[in-house]
Design a protein around this motif. Structure first.
Motif, PDB file in Angstrom:
ATOM      1  N   UNK A  60       0.846  -1.194   0.000  1.00  0.00           N
ATOM      2  CA  UNK A  60       0.000   0.000   0.000  1.00  0.00           C
ATOM      3  C   UNK A  60       0.882   1.245   0.000  1.00  0.00           C
ATOM      4  N   UNK A  61       0.529   2.212  -0.858  1.00  0.00           N
ATOM      5  CA  UNK A  61       1.147   3.534  -0.797  1.00  0.00           C
ATOM      6  C   UNK A  61       0.357   4.335   0.236  1.00  0.00           C
ATOM      7  N   UNK A  62       0.982   4.594   1.374  1.00  0.00           N
ATOM      8  CA  UNK A  62       0.269   5.213   2.492  1.00  0.00           C
ATOM      9  C   UNK A  62       0.185   6.737   2.337  1.00  0.00           C
ATOM     10  N   UNK A  63      -0.850   7.354   2.879  1.00  0.00           N
ATOM     11  CA  UNK A  63      -0.984   8.814   2.794  1.00  0.00           C
ATOM     12  C   UNK A  63       0.183   9.565   3.417  1.00  0.00           C
ATOM     13  N   UNK A  64       0.878   8.922   4.389  1.00  0.00           N
ATOM     14  CA  UNK A  64       2.015   9.571   5.060  1.00  0.00           C
ATOM     15  C   UNK A  64       3.290   9.552   4.218  1.00  0.00           C
ATOM     16  N   UNK A  65       3.276   8.846   3.081  1.00  0.00           N
ATOM     17  CA  UNK A  65       4.452   8.827   2.229  1.00  0.00           C
ATOM     18  C   UNK A  65       5.338   7.627   2.414  1.00  0.00           C
ATOM     19  N   UNK A  66       4.766   6.450   2.630  1.00  0.00           N
ATOM     20  CA  UNK A  66       5.513   5.209   2.729  1.00  0.00           C
ATOM     21  C   UNK A  66       4.896   4.157   1.816  1.00  0.00           C
ATOM     22  N   UNK A  67       5.739   3.246   1.363  1.00  0.00           N
ATOM     23  CA  UNK A  67       5.273   2.018   0.740  1.00  0.00           C
ATOM     24  C   UNK A  67       5.352   0.937   1.798  1.00  0.00           C
ATOM     25  N   UNK A  68       4.241   0.284   2.094  1.00  0.00           N
ATOM     26  CA  UNK A  68       4.191  -0.669   3.201  1.00  0.00           C
ATOM     27  C   UNK A  68       3.659  -2.016   2.724  1.00  0.00           C
ATOM     28  N   UNK A  69       4.191  -3.077   3.322  1.00  0.00           N
ATOM     29  CA  UNK A  69       3.747  -4.440   3.061  1.00  0.00           C
ATOM     30  C   UNK A  69       2.924  -4.929   4.242  1.00  0.00           C
ATOM     31  N   UNK A  70       1.705  -5.390   3.959  1.00  0.00           N
ATOM     32  CA  UNK A  70       0.813  -5.899   4.997  1.00  0.00           C
ATOM     33  C   UNK A  70       0.464  -7.358   4.712  1.00  0.00           C
ATOM     34  N   UNK A  71       0.285  -8.107   5.780  1.00  0.00           N
ATOM     35  CA  UNK A  71      -0.238  -9.470   5.661  1.00  0.00           C
ATOM     36  C   UNK A  71      -1.309  -9.667   6.723  1.00  0.00           C
ATOM     37  N   UNK A  72      -2.286 -10.518   6.388  1.00  0.00           N
ATOM     38  CA  UNK A  72      -3.396 -10.773   7.294  1.00  0.00           C
ATOM     39  C   UNK A  72      -3.068 -11.953   8.187  1.00  0.00           C
ATOM     40  N   UNK A  73      -3.248 -11.760   9.498  1.00  0.00           N
ATOM     41  CA  UNK A  73      -3.027 -12.833  10.468  1.00  0.00           C
ATOM     42  C   UNK A  73      -4.374 -13.387  10.916  1.00  0.00           C
ATOM     43  N   UNK A  74      -4.625 -14.620  10.553  1.00  0.00           N
ATOM     44  CA  UNK A  74      -5.886 -15.232  10.969  1.00  0.00           C
ATOM     45  C   UNK A  74      -5.966 -15.407  12.477  1.00  0.00           C
ATOM     46  N   UNK A  75      -4.804 -15.681  13.085  1.00  0.00           N
ATOM     47  CA  UNK A  75      -4.794 -15.940  14.524  1.00  0.00           C
ATOM     48  C   UNK A  75      -5.226 -14.720  15.330  1.00  0.00           C
ATOM     49  N   UNK A  76      -4.741 -13.545  14.911  1.00  0.00           N
ATOM     50  CA  UNK A  76      -5.047 -12.320  15.652  1.00  0.00           C
ATOM     51  C   UNK A  76      -6.214 -11.548  15.039  1.00  0.00           C
ATOM     52  N   UNK A  77      -6.575 -11.902  13.793  1.00  0.00           N
ATOM     53  CA  UNK A  77      -7.661 -11.193  13.134  1.00  0.00           C
ATOM     54  C   UNK A  77      -7.331  -9.751  12.823  1.00  0.00           C
TER      55      UNK A  77
END
Length: 416
Positions: free
Chosen positions: A250-267
């Motif tokens: 995701x290109x964040x509004x604050x000016x970063x490129x970030x990688x996210x992953x979904x954790x099923x355990x923590x939701x």
């Protein structure tokens, strides 16, 4: 009206809470609203957007927005409509029938729209199956598995992933990410037209400016650099070894490129990586011909390359001019000094496959007076730079960067 299913055909429309869901149940396409800055809930009176989001993740996560810069007005009781126009284009209309967004692909009435299970909305000719338009080629702020980062040399255009303006405003923000038109071996994050951060050059296995991009992280398996007839593309495919079901950049509004992953355990979504996150990662922090070394997230030191001295106005300049190109016979006396484990500089680049490794790479560079530095990636890929100002170099941990060899005049001492 169209309820459910994964397709939309001429004569059907999405209105109100209507939606279509991909065949495997991964993604949903429909209208949505966002909370205002001081509210965590939405209401029918708020602006409405047509978008795609994850279907089975409880936290609504929008990955694409059609009418991001032209929402259905808050006072429009119709809530908007998504349908086919007479010419076969897909359009978003307000309550008065005005077009707020269109695919603008001059399609035909023989069309069908399908939401695929990777999150791609595809407009096809129904009879032939030929793709007329797809959301993956017209991204918003999110890079999904199955997308390609492309650049066309003939048209001198490429795709851009552009940030939202804020967490609650999906209109186009200031930051954009895409392939560098001046150096298609790398991608750049811009603030307007100003570079903020770059991946550095693709080495055949990873981007040389991202030390985290190793097989141990599963990233190198997910990316592939592919030359095309008219340009270049970087393919992103979620690694088969990934332990998570969903991964997104995701290109964040604050000016970063970030990688996210979904954790099923923590939701919840977990941010696995982001850039830039420290002072040295910011583009050109130390000016030309200098290497940035970080001490902490905010502290850093700038060190001139061998053969250079502080300029007094930021960055460094040569302390002794090169012999190459002079009339005194000193052209072959230039030397190359090693600067170990760095993010290699930005600039004009030439790639050559060599059989004799570093020695052959050095020989080729030394014969061209415009060649200011070189590096060997792997055993056979020789990179050469042709810029006097070598910009945006960063010291990386031992073994995590590229060994760069800068051209210097004779008798310049090696770095300690």
């Amino acid at each position: 009206l169209c309820h459910g299913g994964n397709t939309l055909s001429p004569g059907q429309a999405l209105k109100g809470n209507d939606a279509i869901t991909s065949s495997g149940g991964n993604f949903t396409l429909g209208f949505f609203s966002l909370p205002t800055n001081n509210s965590k809930t939405t209401s029918p009176s708020q602006k409405r957007y047509l978008g795609i989001w994850y279907a089975i993740i409880p936290e609504q996560t929008v990955v694409w927005v059609a009418n991001r810069n032209n929402p259905v007005p808050a006072n429009d009781s119709s809530g908007g409509s998504f349908e086919f126009a007479g010419d076969g284009d897909l359009v978003v209309l307000d309550g008065k029938g005005r077009v707020l967004w269109s695919t603008n692909c001059s399609s035909t009435n023989d069309s069908i729209a399908t939401l695929e299970d990777n999150g791609n909305l595809v407009l096809r000719t129904n009879s032939s199956g030929a793709i007329k338009w797809q959301s993956f080629s017209n991204p918003s702020d999110t890079l999904l598995s199955g997308m390609d980062i492309t650049f066309d040399f003939e048209k001198m255009t490429g795709q851009l992933w552009r940030s939202w303006k804020s967490r609650t405003d999906p209109s186009s923000g200031s930051f954009a990410f895409g392939m560098d038109p001046k150096n298609v071996l790398q991608c750049v994050l811009w603030n307007g037209s100003v570079p903020v951060w770059r991946t550095a050059q693709w080495t055949g296995q990873s981007f040389s400016g991202i030390p985290e991009m190793s097989n141990s992280y599963g990233w190198a398996e997910g990316f592939r650099f592919v030359p095309t007839r008219n340009g270049t593309r970087v393919e992103f495919r979620e690694p088969s070894s990934a332990s998570v079901g969903y991964t997104r950049y995701v290109v964040k509004p604050q000016g970063q490129l970030a990688l996210y992953s979904w954790e099923n355990e923590t939701g919840r979504w977990v941010q696995d990586w982001a850039a830039p996150v420290n002072a040295c990662a910011t583009y050109g922090r130390c000016g030309p011909s200098s290497v940035c070394s970080e001490g902490s997230l905010t502290q850093f030191a700038c060190n001139c390359l061998p053969g250079f001295k502080p300029s007094g106005s930021g960055g460094c300049v040569r302390s002794v001019q090169l012999g190459c190109g002079r009339d005194d016979g000193s052209s072959n006396k230039d030397d190359f000094k090693k600067v170990a484990s760095v993010k290699p500089p930005d600039g004009v680049l030439r790639l050559v496959q060599v059989a004799d490794g570093l020695d052959e790479c050095r020989t080729i560079c030394s014969k061209n007076c415009s060649c200011t530095g070189h590096a060997l990636v792997g055993e056979t890929l020789c990179m050469m730079w042709f810029e006097e100002d070598l910009v945006d170099m960063q010291q990386l941990a031992s073994g995590r960067g590229v060994d760069f060899y800068v051209r210097v005049a004779p008798d310049v001492p090696s770095p300690s």
